[in-house]
Design an enzyme around this catalytic site. Structure first.
Site, PDB file in Angstrom:
ATOM      1  N   LYS A   1      -2.700   8.553  37.957  1.00 37.52           N
ATOM      2  CA  LYS A   1      -4.160   8.534  38.119  1.00 37.52           C
ATOM      3  C   LYS A   1      -4.481   8.677  39.601  1.00 37.52           C
ATOM      4  O   LYS A   1      -3.850   8.025  40.442  1.00 37.52           O
ATOM      5  CB  LYS A   1      -4.729   7.225  37.572  1.00 37.52           C
ATOM      6  CG  LYS A   1      -6.261   7.171  37.556  1.00 37.52           C
ATOM      7  CD  LYS A   1      -6.747   5.859  36.928  1.00 37.52           C
ATOM      8  CE  LYS A   1      -8.265   5.802  36.835  1.00 37.52           C
ATOM      9  NZ  LYS A   1      -8.737   4.526  36.240  1.00 37.52           N
TER      10      LYS A   1
ATOM     11  N   SER B   1     -10.444   0.583  31.199  1.00 31.38           N
ATOM     12  CA  SER B   1     -10.177   1.962  31.608  1.00 31.38           C
ATOM     13  C   SER B   1      -8.793   2.497  31.257  1.00 31.38           C
ATOM     14  O   SER B   1      -8.553   3.697  31.381  1.00 31.38           O
ATOM     15  CB  SER B   1     -10.386   2.116  33.115  1.00 31.38           C
ATOM     16  OG  SER B   1     -11.758   2.124  33.410  1.00 31.38           O
TER      17      SER B   1
ATOM     18  N   SER C   1     -12.048   4.929  32.364  1.00 28.88           N
ATOM     19  CA  SER C   1     -12.058   5.911  33.422  1.00 28.88           C
ATOM     20  C   SER C   1     -10.756   6.690  33.574  1.00 28.88           C
ATOM     21  O   SER C   1     -10.759   7.756  34.182  1.00 28.88           O
ATOM     22  CB  SER C   1     -12.359   5.204  34.738  1.00 28.88           C
ATOM     23  OG  SER C   1     -11.294   4.335  35.083  1.00 28.88           O
TER      24      SER C   1
END
Lengths: 474, 491, 97
Positions: free
Chosen positions: B82, B181, B157
């Site tokens: 990420k 997330s 997210s």
């Protein structure tokens, strides 16, 4: 109406650690710009603070010496504000639960002892530095993250002198503890004052102003005096003091307002989620307590009783631990505390001031001074010559004995030499001799002085006295 | 075996093939890089692909292997990261314009640990800007698509992390979880996602959104892969004061253990109206399986559940308003070109550099901390947080594990909630409480909706007892046998 | 709590965000809406409840100065600085607020 000043002080003391408070960068002063930085103290994304134990240790030492209550649990908090020298957009400080609170420090004020209450002592990080260059500013983050102890008093001062005395006393303690080097020009000790006036006898406080940028004892006194006068004038003319922050401008000898906006003081403090609460237990407190040395007030009292020094001298000689240590070491060798004290108070301190040296880097060490004083005591040289020798020692950093050897300064008591000098003096001053013989015996001293002058101070005054008296009786 | 299909393998399978010498690290890496090239224009899951670096890493590993040098536990395993975790020398954007060209020269501690085990880094994955969002529609680099249906969001997210894994662009990925997330996108994309206990994994190198809630975790295709990677990621880090000093147990040892007598709590507040019927059915089906394996089911109550979202949004945005203060255009990142003075530079760089959701949350958080409102908002949220945490403490006195749906519904359509921030926030209703309490939670695929969208089930264990999750999740996964369905994606 | 334009202005200034008029209008209405929802917290009796701000073990973690750490140049700062002058970070002139 008679007004009374109400003053509180906030002192920021840089804690003498090797590394910064939340990262391992060096705290050394005067390094090339941005050399003492890393991702942590420059607020790079994703990095985290880790508390330096040494900073806590020194903060505790200061707090205990200031008779504070240590909070078993203290909390770091973020003080949020934007300024280019503040890398993270917040300063890690302590807010609701500081490291220590409710202490006091005793100072002398008008020959009385006055207790100044310490409101709190907390730990925080310093910001960086910006330099203004025309249309741009340049940032150096070497100082960002250097540990500070903020020491806040209650509004206990009633005058500028008291406030300056407090800072002097506080600095002495911090230096004694080896917690802060106390250098006000380099900014390792900084002081802000909150000042307000109120009619004498009134309990409520008036509107206060905060005065910043007073970077010497002299300026603390001047700035506060100025601000008291300024506020008095306003009030006497029926005006109102505005709550604001003012900067001391030493070149103008005035405090001037800083422009500020409404939101400037909305710091949005909240507990720092990147750090755990700081826990201090009794064992730790006791350990730090036992490491606290004799401080200025106790040492001063001891110097008076043990060495028989006058209070003023004892005060000056114990204000810094280094000076006090110098005195005690020297006295051990010379065995005459009054003599050492006199020499230090006059010759040594004057020379240090002239040469802008501190006792730590003084070119005459305590044992060099002891050697000199012992030579004077023995009569090898006269006191007057000794003073010249001392000046030379300060200049060149050489020992007293080698200087005396080199310049042939040894005191002379050779009878023949002295008698011939006395002869010459009497011959050159017939008028004075006549007056003396006519009963003006005061002139004896004049003749001694002339002999000393002629022998460039090397003549043994005691011997000159005896020989001269004998000669004049002839 | 043809190398084109290597990307279909799990971490455990690849590890096995590589260690037996049947495939080279380079073949594995190339297979994934080709897959990324082929599918990324559709999915938009990668922000940065580190092709050169990954190939170089692979060659080095192969060289080491040929010299019989000791290799790490994840040798030749290609991962996606990420884009909120720093990987030295590669830009870290956080999905934001303000960090579009920011290159850190320090590794996040998790990256350092994975590097030590010789994992390969394929690149940086798309995400909601600064991890703020539940749909991955808030990225400066564009939305990510759900590989199961390209009209749908992957969840956020960590949308890039979930989508890339579901689409076989990497064998596992890393995400971060502040309010759900990791778990929400894992649920929406049909993969396994773990948010470990707060303090289990170092946050050093994770660009903070909300420091007291953020935690890094893995996305994997199987529970075994999850245990394998989690073992590497966990552990105390002297660079993170909030990382726990507790030792990390072997999660792999939990796999295959019996759950006979395990007491599972079903919080009634998570099974009420608003829960999609198909989701409810899938979760119940899974619960029956767990019961058949010897677990006891018990209804429990977490009475402050309904306040989770409100509490979460106050705490998260307050911390974020401060965490994001460092993005000011002074030392790095986007600097507005036309500023007259330093103050102007702040206003413009931040105003132009942040996207609208980030600005909205900075505004909310700044307000909650501002003079006169702190007690009513930030402090109040802190107090309710205490009560939410206490709910869990009470329940865990009675049960060993809590099971809930991960989300009330399956993935929603792109654009469906973007105009209504509050509706978007409510998507996280089952996940935020865990972050507030600091608890671990895992989302496991447990079925599919009639439209073919994945459904996730959430398992919650007490603090630092992730082993219980692994025991139950592994058993459930083996009984559900959904793995083959993972190949039915649309890309 | 209704957030009006003045409050939005004040908060945006605190947060150093330049907002367009449209943004100000939208944020005022959205924040009011969100705060309306958040105020459900007022239903919870929190009298005497200690707030929780983090969920970590209460035990000190320190950095020791004795640990020598190899210092490298702060490449992240120098490589990313928008404007650099003699190793200083350059910004347009700072005027005090």
């Amino acid at each position: 109406m008679k007004y009374e000043a109400v003053i509180g002080l906030e002192v920021h003391a840089q804690l003498k650690t090797k590394q910064k408070i939340f990262c391992s960068c060096s705290t050394l002063f005067n390094k090339p710009q941005n050399q003492n930085t890393c991702p942590v103290c420059t607020g790079m994304p994703g990095v985290l603070p880790v508390l330096n134990k040494e900073a806590v240790q020194r903060g505790l030492k200061a707090a205990l010496a200031l008779n504070c209550k240590i909070n078993k649990k203290s909390i770091f908090a973020r003080k949020n504000y934007f300024y280019p020298d503040l890398p993270k957009g917040y300063q890690i400080s302590q807010y609701n639960l500081p490291l220590a609170q409710d202490g006091y420090l005793e100072i002398e004020s008008d020959d009385n002892i006055k207790k100044i209450r310490i409101h709190r002592l907390h730990l925080e990080e310093d910001a960086g530095k910006n330099i203004h260059c025309g249309e741009e500013s340049r940032l150096n983050f070497n100082r960002a993250g250097v540990p500070l102890a903020e020491i806040v008093t209650e509004p206990d001062f009633r005058g500028a002198l008291e406030a300056a005395t407090y800072v002097r006393e506080l600095r002495s303690i911090l230096q004694y503890l080896d917690v802060c080097d106390g250098n006000m020009e380099e900014g390792s000790l900084r002081c802000d004052a909150n000042i307000s006036l109120r009619p004498k006898g009134q309990k409520e406080f008036g509107v206060k102003t905060e005065v910043k940028n007073m970077n010497s004892f002299k300026f603390i006194e001047r700035a506060i005096s100025y601000e008291i006068e300024r506020q008095t004038e306003i009030l006497e003319e029926g005006g109102r003091v505005i709550q604001e922050t003012r900067l001391w401008d030493s070149s103008k000898g005035k405090t001037l307002p800083m422009r500020s906006k409404e939101e400037a003081h909305d710091y949005r403090y909240f507990p720092e989620p990147d750090l755990r609460p700081l826990l201090v237990d009794d064992v730790w407190i006791e350990k730090v307590k036992s490491s606290i040395p004799e401080l200025h007030p106790e040492k001063k009292a001891r110097f008076i009783s043990q060495y028989g020094l006058p209070a003023y001298d004892a005060d000056i000689l114990t204000l810094s631990k280094d000076l006090a240590d110098y005195f005690e070491s020297c006295t051990k060798e010379v065995q005459d505390p009054k003599m050492v004290s006199n020499w230090m108070m006059t010759e040594l301190l004057r020379e240090l001031k002239d040469k802008n040296q501190s006792i730590q880097n003084c070119s005459v060490s305590w044992n060099a001074l002891a050697e000199l004083l012992n030579l004077v005591k023995k009569g090898t040289i006269s006191g007057k010559v000794g003073k010249d020798v001392f000046k030379e020692m300060m200049k060149r950093g050489v020992s007293a004995s080698s200087l005396i050897e080199e310049q042939g300064l040894k005191q002379v008591d050779d009878k023949e030499f002295l008698v011939s000098a006395i002869h010459q003096v009497l011959k050159e001053n017939p008028k004075e001799l006549e007056k003396y013989r006519g009963g003006q015996e005061k002139l004896f001293g004049f003749f001694v002085g002339q002999v000393m002058k002629l022998t460039k101070g090397q003549a043994n005054p005691k011997a000159v006295n005896e020989l001269l008296r004998a000669k004049l009786k002839e | 075996m043809s190398k084109n299909t290597l990307f279909l393998k799990t971490v455990t399978e690849l590890k096995d093939l590589f260690h037996k010498g049947e495939v080279k690290a380079l073949e594995i890496t190339q297979s994934f890089l080709e897959r990324i090239k082929e599918t990324n224009p559709t999915l938009n899951s990668f922000i940065t692909v580190c092709e050169k670096e990954a190939l170089l890493q692979a060659e080095n590993i192969d060289l080491k292997f040929s010299k019989k040098e000791k290799l790490g536990n994840l040798a030749a395993i290609p991962l996606g990261i990420k884009d909120i975790l720093t990987l030295s020398g590669v830009r870290t954007t956080c999905g934001s314009k303000i960090l579009e060209n920011f290159v850190p020269y320090y590794d996040a501690t998790v990256i350092e640990k994975l590097k030590k085990e010789d994992a390969i880094f394929l690149g940086k994955l798309n995400m909601d800007e600064f991890a703020m969002g539940s749909s991955n529609e808030n990225s400066y680099f564009g939305s990510v698509k759900n590989p199961w249906d390209l009209d749908y969001v992957p969840g956020g997210s960590s949308g890039g992390s979930a989508a890339a894994l579901a689409a076989f662009q990497c064998s596992a990925s890393l995400g971060t979880d502040t309010g759900g997330s990791i778990r929400l996108p894992a649920s929406y994309c049909g993969v396994v996602g773990l948010k470990p206990t707060y303090g289990r994994v170092s946050r050093f190198g994770l660009v903070a959104f909300a420091s007291s809630l953020d935690q890094i975790g893995p996305f994997t295709r199987t529970v075994r892969d999850c245990a394998l990677i989690s073992e590497v990621m966990c552990g105390h880090d002297p660079k993170d004061s909030t990382s726990s000093e507790r030792s990390t147990p072997s999660f792999l040892k939990s796999l295959g253990k019996s759950i006979k007598g395990l007491k599972i709590g079903l919080p009634q507040e998570y099974f009420q109206e608003g829960l999609n019927k198909e989701v409810q059915k899938s979760v119940h089906n899974s619960l029956k399986i767990l019961e058949s394996q010897g677990a006891y089911l018990e209804e429990v109550s977490l009475p402050h559940t309904q306040y989770g979202i409100a509490t979460y949004y106050l705490i998260a945005t307050s911390e974020a308003s401060s965490n994001l203060a460092r993005f000011d255009g002074v030392r790095y990142g986007y600097r507005s070109p036309n500023s007259k003075n330093a103050i102007d530079l702040y206003f413009k760089s931040r105003g132009e550099g942040f996207g609208s959701e980030v600005k909205r949350r900075i505004m909310l958080g700044t307000f909650a901390l501002s003079a006169g409102y702190y007690d009513a908002y930030y402090k109040k949220a802190g107090q309710v947080r205490t009560l939410i945490k206490k709910d869990f403490e009470d329940v865990f006195k009675k049960v060993d594990l809590i099971v809930t749906p991960t989300a009330a519904d399956v993935a929603f359509k792109l654009g469906e909630k973007i105009q209504d921030p509050l509706q978007m926030y409510l998507t996280d209703v089952y996940t935020t409480s865990l972050n507030l309490a600091g608890l671990p939670g895992l989302s496991l695929p447990c079925g599919f909706s009639s439209k073919g969208l994945p459904i996730g089930l959430q398992m919650i264990s007490p603090w630092f007892e992730e082993e219980r999750i692994f025991e139950a999740a592994f058993l459930l996964e083996s009984e559900l046998k959904l793995f083959q369905k993972g190949f039915n994606i649309k890309v | 709590m209704k957030i009006d334009k003045n409050r939005v202005d004040y908060v945006a200034t605190l947060a150093r965000l330049k907002l367009s008029e449209e943004e100000e209008r939208v944020y005022a209405s959205q924040l009011s809406h969100i705060l309306g929802y958040i105020e459900t917290l007022n239903q919870v009796n929190t009298e005497g409840i200690e707030p929780t701000y983090n969920v970590i073990d209460h035990k000190n973690i320190f950095r020791s100065e004795d640990l020598k750490i190899e210092k490298e140049e702060n490449k992240s700062l120098f490589e990313n600085a928008p404007e650099l002058k003699d190793s200083y970070i350059k910004v347009p002139k700072i005027i005090d607020v």
